[in-house]
Design a protein around this motif. Structure first.
Motif, short mmCIF file in Angstrom:
data_model
loop_
_atom_site.label_atom_id
_atom_site.label_comp_id
_atom_site.label_asym_id
_atom_site.label_seq_id
_atom_site.Cartn_x
_atom_site.Cartn_y
_atom_site.Cartn_z
N CYS A 215 0.68 -1.33 -0.40
CA CYS A 215 0.29 -0.05 0.37
C CYS A 215 0.89 1.40 -0.03
O CYS A 215 0.61 2.08 -0.16
N SER A 216 1.93 1.50 0.73
CA SER A 216 2.80 2.61 1.09
C SER A 216 3.25 2.97 -0.45
O SER A 216 4.22 3.60 -1.28
N GLU A 217 3.70 1.21 -1.02
CA GLU A 217 4.94 1.91 -2.55
C GLU A 217 3.29 2.19 -3.53
O GLU A 217 4.19 2.79 -4.76
N ALA A 218 2.10 1.86 -3.17
CA ALA A 218 1.54 2.94 -4.39
C ALA A 218 0.83 3.42 -3.86
O ALA A 218 0.10 4.68 -4.57
N GLY A 219 1.23 4.17 -2.65
CA GLY A 219 1.05 5.83 -2.05
C GLY A 219 -0.84 5.49 -2.30
O GLY A 219 -1.88 6.73 -1.71
N ALA A 220 -1.07 4.09 -0.82
CA ALA A 220 -3.06 4.40 -0.56
C ALA A 220 -2.81 3.88 1.05
O ALA A 220 -1.64 3.12 1.17
N GLY A 221 -3.55 4.46 0.88
CA GLY A 221 -4.38 3.91 2.80
C GLY A 221 -4.79 3.12 2.91
O GLY A 221 -5.56 2.69 2.07
N ALA A 222 -4.43 2.02 4.26
CA ALA A 222 -5.55 1.11 4.73
C ALA A 222 -6.81 1.68 5.17
O ALA A 222 -6.50 2.67 6.23
N GLY A 223 -7.62 0.70 5.64
CA GLY A 223 -8.93 1.27 6.00
C GLY A 223 -8.51 0.81 7.29
O GLY A 223 -8.04 0.35 8.14
N GLY A 224 -10.12 0.72 7.56
CA GLY A 224 -9.52 1.17 9.51
C GLY A 224 -10.52 -1.01 10.37
O GLY A 224 -10.85 -0.89 11.00
N THR A 225 -10.80 -0.95 8.96
CA THR A 225 -11.57 -2.80 9.17
C THR A 225 -10.25 -3.89 9.54
O THR A 225 -9.49 -3.53 8.48
N ARG A 226 -10.38 -4.75 10.27
CA ARG A 226 -9.38 -5.79 10.74
C ARG A 226 -10.04 -7.01 10.84
O ARG A 226 -10.85 -7.08 11.29
N ALA A 227 -9.84 -7.44 10.54
CA ALA A 227 -9.92 -9.55 10.61
C ALA A 227 -8.62 -10.25 11.50
O ALA A 227 -7.61 -10.09 11.37
N ALA A 228 -9.00 -11.38 11.94
CA ALA A 228 -8.65 -12.77 12.97
C ALA A 228 -7.92 -13.71 11.62
O ALA A 228 -7.04 -14.16 11.54
N SER A 229 -8.51 -13.75 10.99
CA SER A 229 -8.03 -14.71 9.72
C SER A 229 -8.23 -14.56 8.49
O SER A 229 -9.04 -13.17 7.88
N LEU A 230 -7.36 -14.65 7.55
CA LEU A 230 -7.53 -14.57 6.14
C LEU A 230 -9.37 -14.54 5.59
O LEU A 230 -9.81 -13.74 4.85
N SER A 231 -9.50 -15.80 5.88
CA SER A 231 -10.88 -16.69 6.01
C SER A 231 -12.04 -15.26 6.05
O SER A 231 -12.90 -14.84 5.39
N THR A 232 -11.91 -15.13 7.07
CA THR A 232 -12.72 -14.21 7.62
C THR A 232 -12.46 -12.72 6.77
O THR A 232 -13.26 -11.76 6.26
N LEU A 233 -11.62 -12.01 5.97
CA LEU A 233 -11.09 -10.75 5.36
C LEU A 233 -11.47 -11.25 4.16
O LEU A 233 -12.28 -10.12 3.68
N VAL A 234 -11.90 -12.26 3.65
CA VAL A 234 -12.39 -12.92 2.57
C VAL A 234 -14.17 -12.45 2.44
O VAL A 234 -15.11 -11.79 1.51
N GLN A 235 -14.49 -12.79 3.65
CA GLN A 235 -16.01 -12.63 3.50
C GLN A 235 -16.28 -11.56 4.04
O GLN A 235 -17.33 -10.77 3.38
N LEU A 236 -15.17 -10.58 4.69
CA LEU A 236 -15.50 -8.58 4.26
C LEU A 236 -15.60 -8.42 2.91
O LEU A 236 -16.26 -6.97 2.99
N VAL A 237 -14.33 -8.70 2.27
CA VAL A 237 -14.24 -8.38 0.90
C VAL A 237 -15.60 -9.36 0.27
O VAL A 237 -16.32 -7.80 -0.75
N ALA A 238 -16.28 -9.77 0.27
CA ALA A 238 -17.51 -10.47 -0.45
C ALA A 238 -18.20 -9.53 0.07
O ALA A 238 -19.53 -9.38 -1.20
N GLY A 239 -18.62 -9.50 1.03
CA GLY A 239 -20.16 -8.67 1.43
C GLY A 239 -19.68 -7.14 1.33
O GLY A 239 -20.50 -6.24 1.56
N GLY A 240 -18.81 -6.44 0.38
CA GLY A 240 -18.45 -5.00 -0.55
C GLY A 240 -18.16 -4.20 -0.17
O GLY A 240 -17.92 -2.76 0.01
N ILE A 241 -17.18 -4.53 1.29
CA ILE A 241 -16.42 -3.71 2.61
C ILE A 241 -15.04 -2.33 2.28
O ILE A 241 -14.54 -1.60 2.19
N GLY A 242 -14.90 -3.29 1.15
CA GLY A 242 -12.90 -3.26 0.07
C GLY A 242 -12.06 -4.35 -0.13
O GLY A 242 -13.39 -5.29 -1.28
#
Length: 329
Positions: A215-242
């Motif tokens: 993200c830093s190399e791309a000049g982008a900032g990270a959002g405030g949402t966090r997840a404890a596992s990759l599976s949860t992270l993917v579910q958040l993406v599937a839900g349209g959050i980011g």
């Protein structure tokens, strides 16, 4: 009159180290397979031998005294050295036998272990693997203390007294809800990250740090949402959050076709991570671990995982660090 100090026994040190870890006599006795009175006796004998109080006993818990904290650290080192001595004798007798306690980081375990465990068991039937899923910092502490023999993690670990055996490199892909990335299905520029909220894992995961680097190399900032596992992270993406970044071995599992997600490569040199084994420099089983590393590379190839095997000869000619990779954490 000065107290005459005596050398502790291994039994006393093991009893105290277990109490120092669990801070509970009943739990420690269960771990050691001994009675609570025997455990209390071993601690009392150690305190007498060393001429200092090591623990404070209350009605609810056990506390270490300042002397106890220092002695606990020394006891761990002594016990680790004893384990190395036993390992050296066992390795000299017959390699690839006995037990190996291996820690694996959470962003690797679900995707790599299915490809490794059966082939390793078939190739080394007399070797028993005990697997622990742990974040990098805890894993490295386990290796240093002797609680673990090996670690499967992102390299370089950068820990003192730890040797590393690279296995392979794998790329990171951008994972987003379908129809939210530029059309065409081809690689995307890193600048596209600036147009989306980027979801990350919680603190303590090395993959979080690696994603932040991209993200830093791309000049982008990270959002405030966090997840404890990759599976949860993917579910958040599937839900349209980011959107998020996934190692390619995880894409086939967590972002497969039909999941409502699309995974796209980055244009140019892909951000990636290097995966490998880590073990104590003092271990007598270095040759065995090198053999295990070779067997793991063969298993990864046979499983068809989307990775690039580490080429030691190429690396010696040209030291290269995968883009977007930093010390694990």
């Amino acid at each position: 009159m000065a107290t005459s100090l005596r050398t502790p026994t291994i039994t006393q040190l093991k009893a105290f180290a277990t109490v120092a870890e669990h801070l509970h006599f009943r739990d420690s006795a269960a771990v050691l397979g001994m009675s609570q009175p025997a455990l209390s006796g071993a601690i009392a004998a150690l305190e007498e031998n060393l001429g200092t109080q090591l623990v404070e006993r209350t009605t609810r818990k056990v506390l270490l005294t300042p002397s106890g904290e220092r002695v606990a650290r020394h006891a761990q080192r002594v016990l680790a050295a004893m384990d190395d001595l036993v390992e050296e004798a066992a390795a000299a007798r017959k390699p690839f036998t006995g037990t190996v306690k291996i820690g694996v980081i959470p962003t690797l375990a679900p995707y790599l272990l299915p490809a490794l465990l059966r082939p390793l068991k078939k190739r080394f039937p007399d070797l028993e693997l005990f697997v622990h899923e742990e974040q990098t910092a805890v894993l490295l502490e386990g290796i240093s203390s002797g609680r673990l023999d090996l670690g499967l993690l992102a390299l370089p670990a950068g820990a003192a007294g730890v040797e590393e055996l690279p296995l392979y490199d794998e790329d990171f892909l951008l994972v987003a809800p379908e129809h939210t990335l530029p059309p065409g299905g081809g690689p995307v520029p890193r600048a596209v990250l600036k147009d989306h909220e980027i979801l990350l894992l919680e603190e303590g995961h090395c993959l979080r740090d690696q994603a932040l680097d991209v993200c830093s190399e791309a000049g982008a900032g990270a959002g405030g949402t966090r997840a404890a596992s990759l599976s949860t992270l993917v579910q958040l993406v599937a839900g349209g959050i980011g959107v998020t970044l996934l190692p390619e071995t995880a894409v086939a599992v967590d972002a497969r076709p039909g999941s409502g997600l699309e995974a796209r490569r980055f244009a140019g040199v892909a951000p990636s991570r290097r995966i490998g084994l880590a073990y104590r420099s003092s271990s007598a089983r270095a040759e065995e671990f090198a053999g295990l590393a070779a067997a793991m590379r063969e298993a990864v190839t046979a499983a068809g995982l989307p990775v690039r095997l580490f080429d030691a000869e190429r690396s010696s000619r040209r030291e290269e660090t995968p883009v977007g990779m930093k010390r694990g954490s």
